[in-house]
Design a protein around this motif. Structure first.
Motif, PDB file in Angstrom:
ATOM      1  N   PHE A   5       6.466   4.755   5.280  1.00 55.87           N
ATOM      2  CA  PHE A   5       7.554   5.481   4.634  1.00 55.87           C
ATOM      3  C   PHE A   5       8.556   4.541   3.978  1.00 55.87           C
ATOM      4  O   PHE A   5       9.081   4.830   2.901  1.00 55.87           O
ATOM      5  N   GLU A   6       8.812   3.406   4.615  1.00 49.87           N
ATOM      6  CA  GLU A   6       9.708   2.415   4.016  1.00 49.87           C
ATOM      7  C   GLU A   6       9.107   1.887   2.714  1.00 49.87           C
ATOM      8  O   GLU A   6       9.802   1.740   1.706  1.00 49.87           O
ATOM      9  N   THR A   7       7.815   1.629   2.732  1.00 47.28           N
ATOM     10  CA  THR A   7       7.132   1.166   1.524  1.00 47.28           C
ATOM     11  C   THR A   7       7.178   2.219   0.428  1.00 47.28           C
ATOM     12  O   THR A   7       7.457   1.901  -0.732  1.00 47.28           O
ATOM     13  N   LEU A   8       6.936   3.470   0.766  1.00 45.12           N
ATOM     14  CA  LEU A   8       6.992   4.545  -0.224  1.00 45.12           C
ATOM     15  C   LEU A   8       8.386   4.662  -0.840  1.00 45.12           C
ATOM     16  O   LEU A   8       8.523   4.856  -2.054  1.00 45.12           O
ATOM     17  N   MET A   9       9.422   4.531  -0.019  1.00 44.80           N
ATOM     18  CA  MET A   9      10.788   4.570  -0.525  1.00 44.80           C
ATOM     19  C   MET A   9      11.029   3.423  -1.492  1.00 44.80           C
ATOM     20  O   MET A   9      11.557   3.619  -2.593  1.00 44.80           O
ATOM     21  N   LEU A  10      10.600   2.241  -1.126  1.00 45.06           N
ATOM     22  CA  LEU A  10      10.790   1.067  -1.985  1.00 45.06           C
ATOM     23  C   LEU A  10       9.985   1.176  -3.273  1.00 45.06           C
ATOM     24  O   LEU A  10      10.456   0.777  -4.339  1.00 45.06           O
ATOM     25  N   LEU A  15       9.724   1.606  -8.953  1.00 47.33           N
ATOM     26  CA  LEU A  15       9.060   2.013 -10.191  1.00 47.33           C
ATOM     27  C   LEU A  15      10.036   2.192 -11.345  1.00 47.33           C
ATOM     28  O   LEU A  15       9.669   2.039 -12.507  1.00 47.33           O
ATOM     29  N   SER A  16      11.282   2.491 -11.032  1.00 42.86           N
ATOM     30  CA  SER A  16      12.262   2.699 -12.099  1.00 42.86           C
ATOM     31  C   SER A  16      12.747   1.386 -12.710  1.00 42.86           C
ATOM     32  O   SER A  16      13.147   1.358 -13.879  1.00 42.86           O
ATOM     33  N   ASN A  57      10.058  -7.988  12.261  1.00 44.06           N
ATOM     34  CA  ASN A  57       9.097  -7.006  11.754  1.00 44.06           C
ATOM     35  C   ASN A  57       8.618  -7.430  10.369  1.00 44.06           C
ATOM     36  O   ASN A  57       8.837  -6.749   9.375  1.00 44.06           O
ATOM     37  N   ILE A  58       7.976  -8.572  10.314  1.00 47.91           N
ATOM     38  CA  ILE A  58       7.504  -9.129   9.047  1.00 47.91           C
ATOM     39  C   ILE A  58       6.120  -8.555   8.762  1.00 47.91           C
ATOM     40  O   ILE A  58       5.169  -8.807   9.510  1.00 47.91           O
ATOM     41  N   ASN A  59       6.037  -7.767   7.684  1.00 46.57           N
ATOM     42  CA  ASN A  59       4.770  -7.146   7.318  1.00 46.57           C
ATOM     43  C   ASN A  59       4.676  -7.012   5.802  1.00 46.57           C
ATOM     44  O   ASN A  59       5.485  -7.574   5.067  1.00 46.57           O
ATOM     45  N   TYR A  60       3.708  -6.239   5.344  1.00 48.84           N
ATOM     46  CA  TYR A  60       3.446  -6.087   3.913  1.00 48.84           C
ATOM     47  C   TYR A  60       4.619  -5.492   3.139  1.00 48.84           C
ATOM     48  O   TYR A  60       4.706  -5.645   1.926  1.00 48.84           O
ATOM     49  N   VAL A  61       5.538  -4.828   3.811  1.00 46.00           N
ATOM     50  CA  VAL A  61       6.689  -4.213   3.144  1.00 46.00           C
ATOM     51  C   VAL A  61       7.540  -5.277   2.452  1.00 46.00           C
ATOM     52  O   VAL A  61       8.148  -5.024   1.411  1.00 46.00           O
ATOM     53  N   LEU A  62       7.546  -6.482   3.004  1.00 41.86           N
ATOM     54  CA  LEU A  62       8.315  -7.580   2.397  1.00 41.86           C
ATOM     55  C   LEU A  62       7.884  -7.846   0.960  1.00 41.86           C
ATOM     56  O   LEU A  62       8.716  -8.199   0.120  1.00 41.86           O
ATOM     57  N   ILE A  63       6.614  -7.670   0.678  1.00 45.72           N
ATOM     58  CA  ILE A  63       6.114  -7.888  -0.686  1.00 45.72           C
ATOM     59  C   ILE A  63       6.834  -6.960  -1.657  1.00 45.72           C
ATOM     60  O   ILE A  63       7.266  -7.373  -2.734  1.00 45.72           O
ATOM     61  N   LEU A  67       9.261  -7.951  -4.747  1.00 46.48           N
ATOM     62  CA  LEU A  67       8.974  -7.500  -6.116  1.00 46.48           C
ATOM     63  C   LEU A  67      10.195  -6.801  -6.719  1.00 46.48           C
ATOM     64  O   LEU A  67      10.575  -7.078  -7.865  1.00 46.48           O
ATOM     65  N   ASN A  68      10.806  -5.898  -5.952  1.00 47.13           N
ATOM     66  CA  ASN A  68      11.998  -5.207  -6.436  1.00 47.13           C
ATOM     67  C   ASN A  68      13.137  -6.182  -6.686  1.00 47.13           C
ATOM     68  O   ASN A  68      13.851  -6.079  -7.694  1.00 47.13           O
ATOM     69  N   LEU A  69      13.309  -7.132  -5.787  1.00 47.20           N
ATOM     70  CA  LEU A  69      14.348  -8.145  -5.943  1.00 47.20           C
ATOM     71  C   LEU A  69      14.142  -8.929  -7.237  1.00 47.20           C
ATOM     72  O   LEU A  69      15.099  -9.175  -7.983  1.00 47.20           O
TER      73      LEU A  69
END
Length: 89
Positions: A5-10, A15-16, A57-63, A67-69
């Motif tokens: 869900f965190e990934t979906l939010m990000l 995307l914008s 909690n280091i996982n794929y969400v960091l990517i 990217l957004n950063l």
């Protein structure tokens, strides 16, 4: 499940940013851009990244955070480029 869900939010927010970046490049002006807004968003992403490292909690969400950063960072760079163009006109 929370990471999904965190990934979906990000991803939804993220995307914008490329669309915004292209619009700002084409506009060639910083008049419709807000540096304060961009910096606030950038700070939020930095805080999210810091939270991941602090919690361990280091996982794929960091990517997605990185990217957004990067894309918001590119928008900030375009802001300064366009501001310089605005001043020279």
């Amino acid at each position: 499940m929370a990471s999904i869900f965190e990934t979906l939010m990000l991803v939804c927010f993220g995307l914008s940013w490329p669309f915004n970046l292209v619009k700002n490049i084409k506009a060639g002006s910083a008049k419709a851009m807000s540096l304060k807004f961009l910096l606030l968003i950038e700070f939020g992403y930095v805080c999210g990244i810091a939270a991941k490292f602090i919690s361990g909690n280091i996982n794929y969400v960091l990517i997605v955070y990185f990217l957004n950063l990067a894309v918001v960072g590119a928008n900030i760079a375009v802001y300064f480029i366009n501001s310089r163009k605005d001043k020279s006109e």
